[in-house]
Design an enzyme around this catalytic site. Structure first.
Site, mmCIF file in Angstrom:
data_model
loop_
_atom_site.group_PDB
_atom_site.id
_atom_site.type_symbol
_atom_site.label_atom_id
_atom_site.label_comp_id
_atom_site.label_asym_id
_atom_site.label_seq_id
_atom_site.Cartn_x
_atom_site.Cartn_y
_atom_site.Cartn_z
ATOM 1 N N LEU A 123 0.835 -1.213 0.000
ATOM 2 C CA LEU A 123 0.000 0.000 0.000
ATOM 3 C C LEU A 123 0.862 1.252 0.000
ATOM 4 O O LEU A 123 0.606 2.190 -0.754
ATOM 5 C CB LEU A 123 -0.925 -0.003 1.210
ATOM 6 N N VAL A 170 0.841 4.227 -2.842
ATOM 7 C CA VAL A 170 0.458 5.621 -2.568
ATOM 8 C C VAL A 170 1.681 6.500 -2.335
ATOM 9 O O VAL A 170 1.574 7.585 -1.783
ATOM 10 C CB VAL A 170 -0.495 5.706 -1.348
ATOM 11 N N SER A 171 2.820 6.017 -2.754
ATOM 12 C CA SER A 171 4.061 6.772 -2.525
ATOM 13 C C SER A 171 4.010 8.151 -3.162
ATOM 14 O O SER A 171 4.629 9.095 -2.667
ATOM 15 C CB SER A 171 5.263 5.988 -3.061
ATOM 16 N N LYS A 194 -12.267 7.839 8.938
ATOM 17 C CA LYS A 194 -12.953 6.700 8.336
ATOM 18 C C LYS A 194 -12.101 5.443 8.470
ATOM 19 O O LYS A 194 -10.983 5.378 7.964
ATOM 20 C CB LYS A 194 -13.233 7.002 6.850
ATOM 21 N N ASP A 213 -21.676 6.068 -6.292
ATOM 22 C CA ASP A 213 -22.497 5.987 -5.072
ATOM 23 C C ASP A 213 -23.018 7.353 -4.662
ATOM 24 O O ASP A 213 -22.972 7.727 -3.491
ATOM 25 C CB ASP A 213 -21.667 5.366 -3.943
#
Length: 384
Positions: A76, A80-81, A125, A215
């Site tokens: 991960l 997301v580096s 979150k 959504d």
């Protein structure tokens, strides 16, 4: 006849018999005790062996999980580096302290908590390891009508990731329409509609590849202190359009028919969902009622007939609160209903784009002055 003589056992014989009986009883008792002890020892050994094996299995599983967590964390962080210098990376201890150990008292909605960090309020979150896609999309978008991501945290102890967002004191549009006693006036509702439309126009037209939110619903529209709207929750968002998926996700009442039937992912599915939100703003009703009836299916025929007939039907369908509001013009409400019905067209190719929708909503005389005062550019007002 002579009587037979009675034979009596001697005293020594009786004692001998008693000794034999007592010895037998003692022997049986000792055997019983030994059997119980052996059985107990065997059961204890069996339980001990089972417990030791269970502990060994648990230890192996724990080692595997720790290895997996470490693997996923490294993966991960590598994914997301690009945004490590763009967002703050929080420590899990900071988030636990901010939420009193994720106490229920701080829960806003499901897995979202309110937390105080460095004197400021944030929405935290809690997610599983599916945060990677959301992070990738969020680092590509930057718009005033999209909720801002402040940072994230990867918990080294378990498979959880935490996203830290700006906090909205006025909560969701859903709560204002369906839970609050205080009602939103028409200008506020119209402004919210345009805010959401601007946010969708941005992700549909100004991201490459285009982003589909997937959504859009009133619970994912948050209101700030001035009741200006921002789109939240990009957990289901997808980069790229016109794809087919077999995994249907979303909220019933907002799902576009072509996505529900065939799994077709396109920007027009967001347009459909936005049309349902417009119906909520006009009617004050939920997208799906307690009986399972869908709001978008109840709108058929509302704008049929001549102008008088349309207005009469609309007054019978819209939120009663708005009927008593002096500043709410039927022309403005009618304009929004026309846009909503266009968004709900069964054929996605016949639904308007968000550019067209922003233009149509901004034509309302009720809001033009407010838009100018808020400093929006002529391009946003004219949709060009």
């Amino acid at each position: 006849m002579l009587a037979q003589p009675t034979v009596f056992a001697s005293s020594s014989e009786k004692n001998e018999q008693k000794v034999h009986v007592i010895g037998l009883e003692i022997g049986l008792g000792v055997c019983g005790v030994l059997l119980v002890l052996v059985g107990g020892l065997w059961a204890y050994r069996d339980a001990f062996v089972k417990k030791r094996r269970a502990m060994e299995r648990e230890e192996k599983r724990s080692r595997r999980e720790k290895g997996l967590v470490k693997e996923v964390k490294v993966s991960l962080m590598a994914n997301v580096s690009d945004c490590l210098d763009k967002y703050r990376v929080y420590e899990i201890e900071e988030l636990r302290e901010a939420t009193d150990g994720f106490d229920q008292r701080w829960m806003i909605h499901r897995s979202v908590y309110k937390g105080c960090i460095d004197g400021g309020l944030y929405a935290i979150k809690k997610m599983k390891w599916n945060a990677c896609e959301e992070l990738k999309i969020l680092q590509k978008v930057n718009h005033g009508n999209l909720v801002k991501l402040e940072g994230f945290c990867i918990d080294p102890e378990d498979a959880n990731c935490y996203l830290v967002y700006e906090y909205f004191e006025n909560g969701s549009l859903h709560s204002w329409l369906h839970e609050h006693n205080e009602k939103l006036n028409w200008k506020t509702r119209l402004r919210i509609a345009i805010d959401v439309a601007n946010g969708l126009q941005y992700i549909h037209e100004h991201t490459r590849p285009r982003v589909v939110h997937k959504d859009i619903k009133s619970t994912n529209i948050l209101l700030d202190a001035n009741k200006r709207a921002k789109i939240a929750n990009f957990g289901l968002a997808k980069s790229g359009c016109n794809a087919i998926t077999m995994h249907i996700v979303g909220t019933r009442g907002y799902i576009a028919p072509e996505y529900f039937a065939d799994g077709l992912v396109s920007t027009k599915m967001d347009v459909f969902s936005f049309g349902v939100v417009l119906l909520e703003l006009v009617s004050g009703r939920k997208a799906k009622d307690e009986k399972g009836n869908l709001l978008w299916m109840s709108v058929k025929g509302v704008l049929d007939g001549n102008e008088n007939r349309k207005e009469k039907n609309l007054k019978g369908w819209m939120d009663g609160f708005l009927l008593n509001e002096v500043s709410c013009s039927m022309e403005s409400v009618m304009n929004v209903m026309v846009v909503a019905i266009a968004c709900l067209h069964r054929d996605p190719s016949k639904r308007p784009s968000m550019v067209d929708i922003v233009y149509a909503l901004c034509k309302s005389d009720d809001l033009f002055l407010d838009i100018s005062e808020d400093g929006l550019s002529p391009r946003q007002v004219n949709g060009r």
